[in-house]
Design an enzyme around this catalytic site. Structure first.
Site, PDB file in Angstrom:
ATOM      1  N   CYS A   1       7.577  -2.983  -7.225  1.00 37.12           N
ATOM      2  CA  CYS A   1       8.015  -1.636  -6.920  1.00 37.12           C
ATOM      3  C   CYS A   1       9.065  -1.354  -7.825  1.00 37.12           C
ATOM      4  CB  CYS A   1       8.622  -1.777  -5.581  1.00 37.12           C
ATOM      5  SG  CYS A   1       9.356  -0.035  -4.792  1.00 37.12           S
TER       6      CYS A   1
ATOM      7  N   GLU B   1       1.197  -9.821  -0.535  1.00 37.36           N
ATOM      8  CA  GLU B   1       1.057 -10.446   0.492  1.00 37.36           C
ATOM      9  C   GLU B   1       0.467  -9.422   1.675  1.00 37.36           C
ATOM     10  OE1 GLU B   1       4.420 -13.875   0.522  1.00 37.36           O
ATOM     11  OE2 GLU B   1       4.947 -12.127   1.152  1.00 37.36           O
TER      12      GLU B   1
ATOM     13  N   CYS C   1      15.428  -0.862  -4.305  1.00 36.50           N
ATOM     14  CA  CYS C   1      16.503  -0.864  -3.249  1.00 36.50           C
ATOM     15  C   CYS C   1      17.050  -2.308  -3.211  1.00 36.50           C
ATOM     16  CB  CYS C   1      15.765  -0.692  -2.061  1.00 36.50           C
ATOM     17  SG  CYS C   1      14.495   0.783  -1.830  1.00 36.50           S
TER      18      CYS C   1
ATOM     19  N   SER D   1       4.932   3.881   5.579  1.00 34.33           N
ATOM     20  CA  SER D   1       6.393   3.539   5.338  1.00 34.33           C
ATOM     21  C   SER D   1       6.949   4.065   4.163  1.00 34.33           C
ATOM     22  CB  SER D   1       6.807   2.210   5.663  1.00 34.33           C
ATOM     23  OG  SER D   1       8.288   2.181   5.195  1.00 34.33           O
TER      24      SER D   1
HETATM   25  S1  SF4 Z   1      12.441  -1.214   0.012  1.00 37.26           S
HETATM   26 FE1  SF4 Z   1      12.629  -0.233  -1.853  1.00 37.26          FE
HETATM   27  S2  SF4 Z   1      12.159  -1.458  -3.559  1.00 37.26           S
HETATM   28 FE2  SF4 Z   1      11.271  -2.439  -1.721  1.00 37.26          FE
HETATM   29  S3  SF4 Z   1       9.304  -2.238  -1.780  1.00 37.26           S
HETATM   30 FE3  SF4 Z   1      10.233  -0.598  -0.223  1.00 37.26          FE
HETATM   31  S4  SF4 Z   1      10.691   1.065  -1.822  1.00 37.26           S
HETATM   32 FE4  SF4 Z   1      10.123  -0.475  -3.118  1.00 37.26          FE
END
Ligand code: SF4
Length: 391
Positions: free
Chosen positions: A113, A93, A117, A204
């Site tokens: 990813c 997205e 998390c 980020s």
């Molecule tokens: S918050 Fe963590 S799991 Fe989600 S995209 Fe970012 S690094 Fe990856």
């Protein structure tokens, strides 16, 4: 037949080398860059100041192609979200957030990813693959020229730029897809391409310490860190990468980064999770952490508190609004600039927190993509696409 080279994959230096391979002078690369990234051209025939022989050569060897748009939605508040096909059943997205004096594009760097998390549904999807340079910069290319087209603004360097800021906060951990991410960053900053200032491009990260140092040398843009916890035990459970790069190391890396960064602070993103990381004690512990009490490294910073966007598998809840405000107040009383992310694009599922990788509700990306394909087969390929956008 040899595969066509996607010119969106090439940074300025690579484009010079590519022109060299075609027997062309380096200044052709500059012309190509401008046509592609300032005029949004994808047809070589439109590049009128290139010799016909070069245009013909390019037409048989190269292409300019961003990921295909699966759906295109615009919210009543102007937030616009594209779902993009990156092949093999994967979608990412890209979200545009208009504000009074700027337009911010949130882009993805990976399909899925691997960091996993706990509060992020992308992690739950697992990792599919790294995006290529063309797929990363292609999000900006597509969005900028779609936005201009919607407003009837001519492309070109004199055109009114729609995207003034970019945040790499979409799907994925950018520093785990390092080279393509940096190449895309360089294109964003190049004067012959988008010419964005380093202050207006934010990466980020969940805290890949060695790569934070590497980025400071290769392409130091503004930095946001997904912090989400005030101590190692809690962060280990929320951001598993913390076991490898604990808070003390992360804080030291942030401080080192600031020596090269275009801004004099790090933005810490903090997802507000009910009864997990949102007590007064957590706020006080955070202050001690970023102010370097107890022998740690002090890091000049700003906090961005993100109301969690719940999804079923997480087992987590959003902190209530008075709690978020009380938490923010403790940080502010300690002299730390603190913002609470506001909700945007609720009606198109790009609401507060869903815009950022850290908390984006992506559990339904695959589901939505499948549904969209079904609908497009049923109702035609323009289903879900915005053809006209009323201002
Ligand atoms: S918050 Fe963590 S799991 Fe989600 S995209 Fe970012 S690094 Fe990856």
């Amino acid at each position: 037949m040899t595969a066509l080279t996607n010119l969106l994959d090439l940074d300025p230096a690579q484009l010079v080398a590519y022109c060299g391979e075609l027997g062309e002078k380096p200044f052709r690369a500059k012309q190509l860059l401008r046509w592609i990234h300032q005029f949004g051209a994808h047809d070589f025939d439109a590049m009128t100041d290139l010799a016909k022989s070069l245009r013909d050569k390019l037409a048989t060897r190269a292409m300019i192609a961003a990921p295909a748009v699966i759906s295109d939605h615009i919210s009543t508040d102007g937030t616009r979200k594209w779902l993009l096909d990156v092949g093999q059943g994967n979608a990412v997205e890209t979200v545009f957030i208009p504000e009074e004096n700027r337009g911010t594009l949130c882009i993805s760097t990976q399909a899925g990813c691997a960091v996993n998390c706990r509060f992020c549904s992308t992690g739950k999807q697992g990792f599919s693959r790294n995006l290529t340079v063309g797929e990363i910069i292609g999000q900006l290319w597509m969005a900028e020229f779609e936005l201009r087209k919607s407003k009837g603004i001519e492309p070109g360097h004199k055109g009114e730029r729609q995207i003034t800021n970019v945040v790499m906060m979409g799907m994925g951990e950018p520093l785990l897809n390092y080279e393509p991410t940096v190449t895309a960053l360089k294109l964003m900053l190049d004067d012959n391409a988008y010419g964005l200032s380093r202050r207006r491009v934010t990466l980020s990260t969940s805290g890949v310490v060695p790569m934070i140092d590497k980025l400071s040398q290769d392409c130091a843009v503004a930095m946001a860190v997904s912090l989400h916890a005030s101590n190692d035990a809690l962060r280990d459970s929320l951001v598993p990468l913390n076991k490898k790069y604990p808070l003390r190391e992360l804080m030291a890396a942030c401080k080192r980064y600031l020596e090269f960064a275009p801004r004099d602070f790090i933005t810490f993103e903090y997802c507000m999770l009910d009864d997990v990381n949102d007590t007064d004690a957590h706020a006080r512990e955070l202050i001690a952490l970023v102010q370097g009490h107890g022998g740690g490294t002090a890091v000049p910073c700003k906090f961005n508190l993100i109301p969690f966007n719940p999804f079923p598998e997480s087992g987590l809840k959003r902190s209530n609004n008075p709690r978020i405000k009380a938490f923010a107040q403790i940080l502010m009383d300690a002299g730390i600039v603190t913002t609470i992310r506001k909700t945007r694009g609720d009606d198109i599922d790009a609401a507060c927190g869903q815009l950022a990788g850290e908390v984006q509700d992506r559990t339904r990306v695959q589901e939505r993509m499948q549904k969209m394909t079904e609908y497009q087969q049923k109702f035609g390929k323009n289903f879900g696409r915005i053809i006209e956008v009323s201002q």
